[in-house]
Design a protein around this motif. Structure first.
Motif, PDB file in Angstrom:
ATOM      1  N   LEU A 155       0.710   8.491  13.692  1.00  0.00           N
ATOM      2  CA  LEU A 155      -0.532   8.150  12.997  1.00  0.00           C
ATOM      3  C   LEU A 155      -1.761   8.722  13.676  1.00  0.00           C
ATOM      4  CD1 LEU A 155      -0.131   4.435  11.851  1.00  0.00           C
ATOM      5  CD2 LEU A 155      -0.170   6.497  10.454  1.00  0.00           C
ATOM      6  N   LYS A 156      -1.730   8.845  14.985  1.00  0.00           N
ATOM      7  CA  LYS A 156      -2.882   9.366  15.715  1.00  0.00           C
ATOM      8  C   LYS A 156      -3.164  10.832  15.386  1.00  0.00           C
ATOM      9  CE  LYS A 156      -2.605   6.067  19.459  1.00  0.00           C
ATOM     10  NZ  LYS A 156      -3.626   5.171  19.014  1.00  0.00           N
ATOM     11  N   GLU A 157      -2.201  11.492  14.772  1.00  0.00           N
ATOM     12  CA  GLU A 157      -2.361  12.900  14.398  1.00  0.00           C
ATOM     13  C   GLU A 157      -2.760  13.089  12.934  1.00  0.00           C
ATOM     14  OE1 GLU A 157       0.871  15.134  17.003  1.00  0.00           O
ATOM     15  OE2 GLU A 157       1.649  13.313  16.047  1.00  0.00           O
ATOM     16  N   VAL A 158      -2.951  11.985  12.211  1.00  0.00           N
ATOM     17  CA  VAL A 158      -3.300  12.034  10.794  1.00  0.00           C
ATOM     18  C   VAL A 158      -4.744  11.568  10.630  1.00  0.00           C
ATOM     19  CG1 VAL A 158      -2.764  11.089   8.507  1.00  0.00           C
ATOM     20  CG2 VAL A 158      -0.915  11.563  10.121  1.00  0.00           C
ATOM     21  N   SER A 159      -5.533  12.280   9.836  1.00  0.00           N
ATOM     22  CA  SER A 159      -6.915  11.850   9.584  1.00  0.00           C
ATOM     23  C   SER A 159      -7.033  11.140   8.236  1.00  0.00           C
ATOM     24  CB  SER A 159      -7.870  13.036   9.631  1.00  0.00           C
ATOM     25  OG  SER A 159      -7.537  13.983   8.638  1.00  0.00           O
ATOM     26  N   THR A 160      -6.224  11.571   7.248  1.00  0.00           N
ATOM     27  CA  THR A 160      -6.292  10.996   5.902  1.00  0.00           C
ATOM     28  C   THR A 160      -4.885  10.954   5.302  1.00  0.00           C
ATOM     29  OG1 THR A 160      -8.478  11.974   5.587  1.00  0.00           O
ATOM     30  CG2 THR A 160      -7.343  11.224   3.610  1.00  0.00           C
ATOM     31  N   LEU A 161      -4.558   9.836   4.655  1.00  0.00           N
ATOM     32  CA  LEU A 161      -3.311   9.718   3.903  1.00  0.00           C
ATOM     33  C   LEU A 161      -3.672   9.640   2.432  1.00  0.00           C
ATOM     34  CD1 LEU A 161      -0.253   9.283   3.569  1.00  0.00           C
ATOM     35  CD2 LEU A 161      -0.679   6.833   3.840  1.00  0.00           C
ATOM     36  N   ILE A 162      -3.128  10.547   1.642  1.00  0.00           N
ATOM     37  CA  ILE A 162      -3.337  10.572   0.202  1.00  0.00           C
ATOM     38  C   ILE A 162      -2.006  10.221  -0.454  1.00  0.00           C
ATOM     39  CG2 ILE A 162      -4.012  11.985  -1.785  1.00  0.00           C
ATOM     40  CD1 ILE A 162      -5.447  13.833   0.299  1.00  0.00           C
ATOM     41  N   THR A 163      -2.035   9.225  -1.342  1.00  0.00           N
ATOM     42  CA  THR A 163      -0.810   8.805  -2.007  1.00  0.00           C
ATOM     43  C   THR A 163      -1.093   8.447  -3.459  1.00  0.00           C
ATOM     44  OG1 THR A 163       1.133   7.364  -1.844  1.00  0.00           O
ATOM     45  CG2 THR A 163      -1.003   6.382  -1.282  1.00  0.00           C
ATOM     46  N   ASN A 164      -0.036   8.326  -4.242  1.00  0.00           N
ATOM     47  CA  ASN A 164      -0.178   8.126  -5.681  1.00  0.00           C
ATOM     48  C   ASN A 164       0.009   6.687  -6.121  1.00  0.00           C
ATOM     49  OD1 ASN A 164       2.568   8.124  -5.070  1.00  0.00           O
ATOM     50  ND2 ASN A 164       3.126   8.823  -7.113  1.00  0.00           N
ATOM     51  N   GLY A 165       0.099   5.757  -5.195  1.00  0.00           N
ATOM     52  CA  GLY A 165       0.344   4.380  -5.621  1.00  0.00           C
ATOM     53  C   GLY A 165       0.003   3.365  -4.560  1.00  0.00           C
TER      54      GLY A 165
END
Length: 57
Positions: free
Chosen positions: A19-29
């Motif tokens: 998670l520390k390497e992710v800036s944004t999570l885009i999901t469809n639900g």
């Protein structure tokens, strides 16, 4: 990161990154509350078709 909502919280054989390497999570639900909290604690922005932690642009 872009992920289908059915993949969130599921353990698989592959590890992409922490998670520390992710800036944004885009999901469809829907994203479960415990996952939303973990994302928030790690500074990850959540964008989905049902929820956003940001004001509309």
């Amino acid at each position: 990161m872009l992920a289908d909502h059915s993949k969130i919280g599921v353990t698989t054989f592959a590890h992409i990154c922490g998670l520390k390497e992710v800036s944004t999570l885009i999901t469809n639900g829907e994203c479960p509350a415990d996952i939303q909290q973990a994302l928030k604690e790690n500074g990850v922005k959540l964008l989905s078709s049902t929820y956003t932690d940001q004001d509309p642009v």
